[in-house]
Enzyme design. Structure first.
Site, mmCIF file in Angstrom:
data_model
loop_
_atom_site.group_PDB
_atom_site.id
_atom_site.type_symbol
_atom_site.label_atom_id
_atom_site.label_comp_id
_atom_site.label_asym_id
_atom_site.label_seq_id
_atom_site.Cartn_x
_atom_site.Cartn_y
_atom_site.Cartn_z
ATOM 1 N N SER A 10 0.845 -1.197 0.000
ATOM 2 C CA SER A 10 0.000 0.000 0.000
ATOM 3 C C SER A 10 0.878 1.244 0.000
ATOM 4 O O SER A 10 1.780 1.354 0.830
ATOM 5 C CB SER A 10 -0.914 0.027 1.230
ATOM 6 O OG SER A 10 -1.833 -1.041 1.194
ATOM 7 N N THR A 12 1.272 4.128 1.313
ATOM 8 C CA THR A 12 1.011 5.090 2.386
ATOM 9 C C THR A 12 2.297 5.735 2.886
ATOM 10 O O THR A 12 2.277 6.523 3.824
ATOM 11 C CB THR A 12 0.308 4.392 3.561
ATOM 12 O OG1 THR A 12 1.115 3.282 4.005
ATOM 13 C CG2 THR A 12 -1.063 3.870 3.148
ATOM 14 N N ALA A 250 8.326 -1.059 10.561
ATOM 15 C CA ALA A 250 7.092 -0.382 10.175
ATOM 16 C C ALA A 250 7.379 1.064 9.822
ATOM 17 O O ALA A 250 8.339 1.665 10.311
ATOM 18 C CB ALA A 250 6.064 -0.456 11.312
ATOM 19 N N LYS A 251 6.517 1.612 8.981
ATOM 20 C CA LYS A 251 6.652 3.016 8.591
ATOM 21 C C LYS A 251 6.481 3.928 9.795
ATOM 22 O O LYS A 251 7.167 4.944 9.925
ATOM 23 C CB LYS A 251 5.607 3.348 7.523
ATOM 24 C CG LYS A 251 5.781 2.579 6.224
ATOM 25 C CD LYS A 251 4.548 2.684 5.324
ATOM 26 C CE LYS A 251 4.674 1.755 4.125
ATOM 27 N NZ LYS A 251 3.440 1.709 3.319
ATOM 28 N N ARG A 252 5.566 3.554 10.695
ATOM 29 C CA ARG A 252 5.242 4.433 11.826
ATOM 30 C C ARG A 252 6.390 4.600 12.815
ATOM 31 O O ARG A 252 6.409 5.566 13.581
ATOM 32 C CB ARG A 252 4.000 3.907 12.552
ATOM 33 C CG ARG A 252 4.164 2.520 13.113
ATOM 34 C CD ARG A 252 2.919 2.007 13.821
ATOM 35 N NE ARG A 252 3.036 0.601 14.174
ATOM 36 C CZ ARG A 252 3.760 0.154 15.180
ATOM 37 N NH1 ARG A 252 4.415 1.007 15.955
ATOM 38 N NH2 ARG A 252 3.827 -1.145 15.436
#
Length: 303
Positions: A10, A12, A250-252
């Site tokens: 995705s 994002t 993770a991106k976060r």
């Protein structure tokens, strides 16, 4: 029958090393089994996905040495097909509109004696809107700005039976779906769960190779496949790449991106070898540790 799998990120944000690891695992499986690996862009959520991230995704994956058949399927170009599947489920009477907010779900869980944490609002729905009369549903859908479509698990399993999915060895797996999951939203149309099931059926996916973090979604997908009359792929869930603290990348949390590795001149061949054969599911580097990364992975002119 040909084997077909897919890598479906995705857009994002920029792809991180964990995403690259998942893509390589998928491609490795495809090569070992003389299968085709498709690339799918899961950009159905227009509130979070951005076209420039999708473009960067293609560049990073090509730099990593991956290729795929064209054209690439983009979910944002096939919204009508997902809506049709949602309409079919509504006609079957297995979904219902939910007008709850996260806050109202938290309060209801607290009233019922459950743990009032924010994450419980997403993972433990108490069924507040399940039995709202149809006339009241219609009135509220016409007047309220936001609602979601939830799958009535009890009604769905009563219709087609408990979901059973199969791993690569053909061993049946049974998992319980703990609550009525969201499969549609007024703002973005449908959820990941429904869109991915429609896509897998249309693209003839025979094997789904993905991270173990998505294993809990498999029973949901199998139930939707049973309801819609779709075939079920075999599912293979691989371990995730983690950092030194044991967290999945993770991106976060700002995990190292493929783009940053490319810009610092990391050798993609060495990176592929390290991720598939030398890392033992561990990425020991933090963002900004360029010197340590280069020392481990080298650059193309240092091979």
């Amino acid at each position: 029958m040909p084997c077909i799998t897919r890598f479906a990120p995705s857009p994002t944000g920029l792809l991180h090393v964990g995403n690259g690891y998942a893509a390589l695992r998928c491609k490795q499986w495809a090569e070992q089994h003389r299968a085709t690996m498709l690339l799918r862009i899961e950009d159905i959520d227009h509130t979070r996905c951005q076209p420039h991230f999708a473009d960067a995704m293609l560049e990073d994956l090509q730099w990593l040495g991956l290729s795929w058949p064209e054209p690439v399927r983009k979910q944002s170009e096939h919204l009508a097909g997902y809506q049709y599947a949602l309409i079919r489920l509504r006609q079957m009477g297995v979904i219902y509109p939910c007008f709850c907010t996260r806050k109202s779900i938290q309060l209801e869980l607290l009233r019922m004696g459950g743990a009032p944490h924010r994450e419980d609002a997403a993972s433990h729905y108490p069924g507040t809107c399940r039995h709202i009369p149809v006339t009241e549903q219609e009135r509220r859908m016409a007047t309220e700005s936001s609602f979601a479509w939830r799958l009535d698990i009890n009604r769905a399993t009563g219709m087609v039976g408990e979901p059973v999915w199969f791993d690569e060895q053909g061993t049946p797996q049974r998992d319980t779906i703990p609550h009525d999951v969201v499969i549609g939203r007024k703002d973005i149309g449908v959820s990941y769960h429904l869109a991915v099931v429609v896509d897998d059926a249309l693209q003839g996916i025979s094997h789904v190779i993905r991270g173990e973090d998505l294993k809990e979604s498999t029973a949901i997908h199998r139930l939707l496949q049973q309801l819609l009359g779709y075939p079920s792929p075999l599912y293979i869930h691989h371990p995730l790449l983690k950092n030194s603290a044991g967290e999945r990348l993770a991106k976060r949390i700002g995990s190292t991106t493929l783009s940053s590795l490319r810009n610092m001149g990391v050798c993609p061949q060495r990176l592929r070898h390290y991720l598939l054969d030398g890392c033992d599911q561990l990425w020991p580097f933090n963002e900004g540790e360029d010197a340590a990364i280069i020392a481990m992975l080298g650059t193309p002119d240092k091979r």
